[in-house]
Scaffold this motif. Structure first.
Motif, PDB file in Angstrom:
ATOM      1  N   ARG A 213       0.832  -1.207   0.000  1.00 15.49           N
ATOM      2  CA  ARG A 213       0.000   0.000   0.000  1.00 15.49           C
ATOM      3  C   ARG A 213       0.868   1.260   0.000  1.00 15.49           C
ATOM      4  NH1 ARG A 213      -4.515   0.637  -2.035  1.00 15.49           N
ATOM      5  NH2 ARG A 213      -5.237  -1.282  -1.009  1.00 15.49           N
ATOM      6  N   SER A 214       1.917   1.228   0.783  1.00 19.45           N
ATOM      7  CA  SER A 214       2.838   2.379   0.801  1.00 19.45           C
ATOM      8  C   SER A 214       3.524   2.543  -0.546  1.00 19.45           C
ATOM      9  CB  SER A 214       3.878   2.197   1.908  1.00 19.45           C
ATOM     10  OG  SER A 214       3.269   2.164   3.171  1.00 19.45           O
ATOM     11  N   LEU A 215       3.878   1.433  -1.155  1.00 20.98           N
ATOM     12  CA  LEU A 215       4.489   1.497  -2.478  1.00 20.98           C
ATOM     13  C   LEU A 215       3.518   2.072  -3.503  1.00 20.98           C
ATOM     14  CD1 LEU A 215       6.438  -1.896  -2.596  1.00 20.98           C
ATOM     15  CD2 LEU A 215       7.430   0.401  -2.519  1.00 20.98           C
ATOM     16  N   GLU A 220       2.070   6.615  -7.082  1.00 18.24           N
ATOM     17  CA  GLU A 220       1.159   7.666  -7.542  1.00 18.24           C
ATOM     18  C   GLU A 220       1.755   9.057  -7.348  1.00 18.24           C
ATOM     19  OE1 GLU A 220      -1.414   7.037  -9.315  1.00 18.24           O
ATOM     20  OE2 GLU A 220      -1.141   4.882  -9.042  1.00 18.24           O
ATOM     21  N   LEU A 221       2.467   9.255  -6.253  1.00 13.18           N
ATOM     22  CA  LEU A 221       3.122  10.550  -6.031  1.00 13.18           C
ATOM     23  C   LEU A 221       4.203  10.794  -7.082  1.00 13.18           C
ATOM     24  CD1 LEU A 221       3.466  10.619  -2.139  1.00 13.18           C
ATOM     25  CD2 LEU A 221       2.282  12.328  -3.531  1.00 13.18           C
ATOM     26  N   TRP A 222       5.007   9.753  -7.352  1.00 15.59           N
ATOM     27  CA  TRP A 222       6.083   9.902  -8.342  1.00 15.59           C
ATOM     28  C   TRP A 222       5.498  10.200  -9.725  1.00 15.59           C
ATOM     29  CZ3 TRP A 222       7.859   8.246 -12.957  1.00 15.59           C
ATOM     30  CH2 TRP A 222       9.202   8.472 -13.265  1.00 15.59           C
ATOM     31  N   LEU A 245       8.726  13.241  -0.912  1.00  8.35           N
ATOM     32  CA  LEU A 245       7.777  12.202  -1.324  1.00  8.35           C
ATOM     33  C   LEU A 245       7.892  10.993  -0.397  1.00  8.35           C
ATOM     34  CD1 LEU A 245       7.936  12.197  -5.241  1.00  8.35           C
ATOM     35  CD2 LEU A 245       6.472  13.529  -3.710  1.00  8.35           C
ATOM     36  N   LEU A 246       9.119  10.627  -0.061  1.00  9.38           N
ATOM     37  CA  LEU A 246       9.322   9.479   0.807  1.00  9.38           C
ATOM     38  C   LEU A 246       8.773   9.742   2.210  1.00  9.38           C
ATOM     39  CD1 LEU A 246      10.556   6.654   0.514  1.00  9.38           C
ATOM     40  CD2 LEU A 246      12.630   7.556   1.602  1.00  9.38           C
ATOM     41  N   ALA A 247       8.875  10.994   2.674  1.00  2.00           N
ATOM     42  CA  ALA A 247       8.322  11.344   3.989  1.00  2.00           C
ATOM     43  C   ALA A 247       6.810  11.133   4.005  1.00  2.00           C
ATOM     44  CB  ALA A 247       8.665  12.796   4.327  1.00  2.00           C
ATOM     45  N   TRP A 277      -1.031  16.651  -5.133  1.00  2.00           N
ATOM     46  CA  TRP A 277      -0.344  15.635  -4.341  1.00  2.00           C
ATOM     47  C   TRP A 277      -1.338  14.820  -3.503  1.00  2.00           C
ATOM     48  CZ3 TRP A 277       3.141  16.276  -7.474  1.00  2.00           C
ATOM     49  CH2 TRP A 277       3.809  17.477  -7.712  1.00  2.00           C
ATOM     50  N   TRP A 278      -2.348  15.502  -2.951  1.00  2.00           N
ATOM     51  CA  TRP A 278      -3.323  14.774  -2.145  1.00  2.00           C
ATOM     52  C   TRP A 278      -4.134  13.803  -3.008  1.00  2.00           C
ATOM     53  CZ3 TRP A 278      -4.296  12.440   1.901  1.00  2.00           C
ATOM     54  CH2 TRP A 278      -5.580  11.992   2.225  1.00  2.00           C
ATOM     55  N   GLU A 279      -4.472  14.211  -4.210  1.00  2.00           N
ATOM     56  CA  GLU A 279      -5.208  13.304  -5.106  1.00  2.00           C
ATOM     57  C   GLU A 279      -4.355  12.082  -5.436  1.00  2.00           C
ATOM     58  OE1 GLU A 279      -6.264  15.730  -8.414  1.00  2.00           O
ATOM     59  OE2 GLU A 279      -8.022  16.596  -7.426  1.00  2.00           O
ATOM     60  N   ALA A 280      -3.043  12.287  -5.554  1.00  3.40           N
ATOM     61  CA  ALA A 280      -2.145  11.155  -5.805  1.00  3.40           C
ATOM     62  C   ALA A 280      -2.124  10.213  -4.604  1.00  3.40           C
ATOM     63  CB  ALA A 280      -0.740  11.662  -6.116  1.00  3.40           C
ATOM     64  N   VAL A 281      -2.057  10.798  -3.398  1.00  5.54           N
ATOM     65  CA  VAL A 281      -2.083   9.979  -2.188  1.00  5.54           C
ATOM     66  C   VAL A 281      -3.380   9.173  -2.125  1.00  5.54           C
ATOM     67  CG1 VAL A 281      -2.165  10.020   0.337  1.00  5.54           C
ATOM     68  CG2 VAL A 281      -0.547  11.490  -0.882  1.00  5.54           C
ATOM     69  N   GLU A 282      -4.499   9.820  -2.420  1.00  8.35           N
ATOM     70  CA  GLU A 282      -5.796   9.121  -2.392  1.00  8.35           C
ATOM     71  C   GLU A 282      -5.836   7.961  -3.388  1.00  8.35           C
ATOM     72  OE1 GLU A 282      -8.652  12.419  -2.878  1.00  8.35           O
ATOM     73  OE2 GLU A 282      -9.506  11.721  -0.961  1.00  8.35           O
TER      74      GLU A 282
END
Length: 400
Positions: A213-215, A220-222, A245-247, A277-282
């Motif tokens: 999940r973290s990956l 998505e962030l990258w 991004l890693l943080a 960025w938040w949309e990528a996290v989602e």
């Protein structure tokens, strides 16, 4: 009387005039390109410098000029002199400049055993001229370009032909002309690396992430950062650094506000593009397409792990490295130029079924080694592998 200031050729009319002057010049063409690595997303050339004896130095603005077909027609069959050609050929080809024959002064200096091969150092050593290199990491997409940058850029090619002649004499004296010819040809024919199937795995520090999940969030962030960087032609790390991004990946914020409140989430676009960025996290939090934690690829394990994972290969590699180091010292050529380290590792990991100089030669040829490299190394590698195998047998017999 002061010399006239350098200027950038940025119109088709002046470019065509310069092409005529270059055509009337004599001898090899010295050529260099300046990019904006670390500032722009693209690796395009933002300045191309050309020098030819009896013609002079010309500084071209590629974005303004467009294609360089006319110049290519004039210089295609002339030897091109470059320093570290592999760094510039791709962006030169992008505008239609494609050499048929090169002399690479940086590569030549390596083959001659020079301790330092930077252009400034080699020119000072061979020609006694000191070149200041303070603008090598500048943003060459800047317009207008400062006069001091243009002077620096001109000097990068103005002495290259003289340097070529000096190094060519050393090649002849050391008997390395054929070696250099093969190495120059290899630079021209080397194929570009295929695009990585999952380029987001290049994110610094990603190897420490073990949750699928973290990956997914990292991916998505990258991808979001890469798409935006390409859209505005800016180096991705200048928008949001890898560490930021890693943080986020480690913190896994549960809301847009939680992301915004992260002190470790920095970068000039970290807040101005927060929604992106938040949309990528989602997407990463909600996707059902989770990436694998480990990827089975063609990559060999690091040599430090070989003693446990493949002891026989470890012994072969160590024995061959020692033998190759002796050859490199004898020829006064750096070990990495004598034979690509990856080739030796692959050969040691999976050697031919029957180890002979001929089978090793064939394996090296298949990997992409040049004839001179095979001639210098096949026998030595074969002997080293046989010696390693013998020591394995003796060790096994002693244990039994």
């Amino acid at each position: 009387m002061a010399e006239p200031k350098r200027h950038v050729i940025d119109t088709r009319a002046e470019y065509l005039e310069a092409v005529d002057l270059i055509a009337a010049g004599t001898g090899p063409i010295a050529i260099d390109a300046e990019r904006a690595s670390g500032f722009r997303y693209s690796q395009r050339a933002y300045l191309i410098q050309v020098f030819r004896r009896d013609a002079g130095v010309f500084l071209f603005d590629p974005p303004a000029i467009g294609t360089f077909d006319e110049l290519q027609d004039v210089i295609a069959d002339v030897e091109w002199v470059l320093h570290a050609a592999s760094q510039d050929i791709a962006c030169l080809r992008e505008v239609g400049l494609d050499p048929h024959d090169i002399f690479d002064t940086e590569l030549c200096a390596r083959l001659l055993g020079f301790a330092r091969v930077g252009l400034g150092t080699v020119i000072e050593q061979q020609l006694g001229v000191h070149l200041a290199k303070e603008h090598s990491a500048a943003d060459w997409s800047t317009r207008p370009l400062p006069d001091s940058w243009l002077e620096y850029a001109a000097l990068d090619v103005e002495l290259l032909v003289d340097l070529r002649d000096s190094l060519a004499q050393l090649l002849e004296e050391s008997g390395k002309e054929e070696i250099a010819r093969q190495e120059f040809a290899a630079v021209l024919t080397k194929e570009a690396k295929p695009a990585a199937a999952e380029p987001w795995r290049r994110l610094s520090g990603i190897h420490g992430v073990r949750s699928p999940r973290s990956l997914a969030v990292a991916r998505e962030l990258w991808l979001a950062r890469d798409a935006y960087a390409q859209e505005i032609d800016t180096a991705p790390g200048r928008l949001v650094p890898d560490s930021s991004l890693l943080a986020v990946v480690k913190a896994m914020p549960s809301s847009r506000k939680a992301l915004s409140d992260m002190r470790d989430f920095t970068g000039r676009a970290s807040r101005s593009e927060l929604t992106r960025w938040w949309e990528a996290v989602e997407r990463g939090l909600n996707t059902s397409e989770l990436p694998a934690v480990r990827v089975n690829g063609d990559t060999l394990p690091p040599p430090r792990a070989w003693s446990e994972r493949n002891p026989e290969a470890d012994l072969r590699l160590k024995a061959a490295r020692g033998a190759m180091a002796e050859v490199a010292e004898e020829l006064d050529i750096p070990l990495e130029n004598l034979l690509t380290p990856e080739y030796l590792r692959r050969l040691a990991w999976q050697p031919p079924e029957s180890i002979t100089p001929d089978s090793v030669s064939e394996a090296l040829r298949d990997l992409g080694a040049r004839p001179w490299q095979i001639d210098a190394s096949a026998q030595k590698i074969s002997d080293a592998f046989v010696e390693a195998h013998q020591s394995i047998l003796e060790s096994s017999e002693a244990r039994s």
